[in-house]
Design an enzyme around this catalytic site. Structure first.
Site, short mmCIF file in Angstrom:
data_model
loop_
_atom_site.label_atom_id
_atom_site.label_comp_id
_atom_site.label_asym_id
_atom_site.label_seq_id
_atom_site.Cartn_x
_atom_site.Cartn_y
_atom_site.Cartn_z
CD GLU A 41 34.05 64.85 10.01
OE1 GLU A 41 34.05 64.99 8.89
OE2 GLU A 41 34.15 63.66 10.42
CG ASP A 97 35.54 75.72 6.64
OD1 ASP A 97 34.97 75.15 7.42
OD2 ASP A 97 36.17 75.15 5.77
#
Length: 268
Positions: free
Chosen positions: A49, A60
């Site tokens: 990924e 994030d």
């Protein structure tokens, strides 16, 4: 897309789950980034990924934001990321490669052109983190035209309607969210997610991989025991890169030591 199907079929035969690491492309620079990816695969990663750095990564936490900053400091551009993806594919022809990114980077190129480029370099899936299922039509249609699996996030509070949509539109795998919030190894994954896994299976969704807060082998085992097809670990890996930023060889050794027991935990 077929690479995911054959991976999950092989793992099923071997009675194993998938261990999938996440890293940001070109963190901390191109050569070391390629070495990191080789090390992750050698240590047992079943799929990759990969993040294309973006200036405003909403989903994030600080660890992955720092990785993005390091990549920008190394002068990263999306074009360089695609060159790198082509190199990774050349060296590792069978491993599934997924991208995790933000819509602006797709728009910049033009949606169709972006997915055409993904197909050209051998990317198997794309998860666009800031596009909800109900707005995903242009993305998923372009993805399927270019044989790229559109990946959808299944949040822990997903209702029946959303689960059906994810099952209907998603391909490759389903990103099963351990908990709400941003990425980060500090916030451990909340389990169990058995009910979601059962529903996704009932609606014939792509195999669920559990992500967010996966930082220890017992969490990988728990995810698989709950019925997930595997687990994705990002922040814990990116943290190792950060800790050994000036010691490239130590960094690779530490990544190996982290990944091997994570992969071992997928074996029943």
């Amino acid at each position: 897309m077929e690479r995911y199907e054959s991976l999950f079929a092989q793992l099923k035969e071997r009675k194993e789950g998938a261990f999938v690491p996440f890293v940001t492309l070109r963190d901390p620079g191109i050569e070391q980034s390629l070495k990191i990816i080789d090390t992750l695969i050698e240590a047992g990663a079943d799929a990759l990924e990969l993040g294309i750095p973006f200036s405003d990564p909403l989903a994030d936490g600080p660890t992955i934001q720092n990785a993005t900053l390091r990549a920008f400091a190394a002068g990263v551009t999306p074009a360089q990321c695609f060159e790198m993806l082509a190199l990774i594919r050349q060296k590792h022809p069978t491993i599934p490669i997924g991208l995790l990114m933000y819509a602006n980077l797709v728009f910049n190129k033009g949606i169709d052109e972006f997915y055409a480029q993904c197909e050209k370099v051998g990317v198997d899936s794309v998860l666009v983190a800031d596009v909800p299922v109900e707005e995903s039509a242009p993305f998923r249609q372009a993805a399927l035209r270019h044989n790229v699996a559109p990946i959808f996030i299944c949040p822990p509070n997903a209702d029946d309607d959303l689960l059906r949509q994810i099952a209907s539109y998603g391909r490759g795998y389903t990103y099963l969210l351990s908990r709400a919030g941003v990425t980060g190894a500090e916030n451990r994954a909340a389990l169990p997610l058995n009910h979601l896994v059962a529903k996704l299976k009932e609606y014939n969704a792509a195999p669920p991989l559990q992500g967010f807060g996966i930082s220890a082998p017992d969490q990988v085992k728990a995810a698989i025991d709950a019925g997930a097809a595997g687990a994705i670990s990002g922040s814990a890996i990116v943290k190792i890169i950060e800790q050994h930023i000036n010691e490239p060889e130590k960094m690779l050794a530490a990544l190996k030591v982290f990944v091997q027991p994570m992969k071992a935990a997928t074996r029943s």
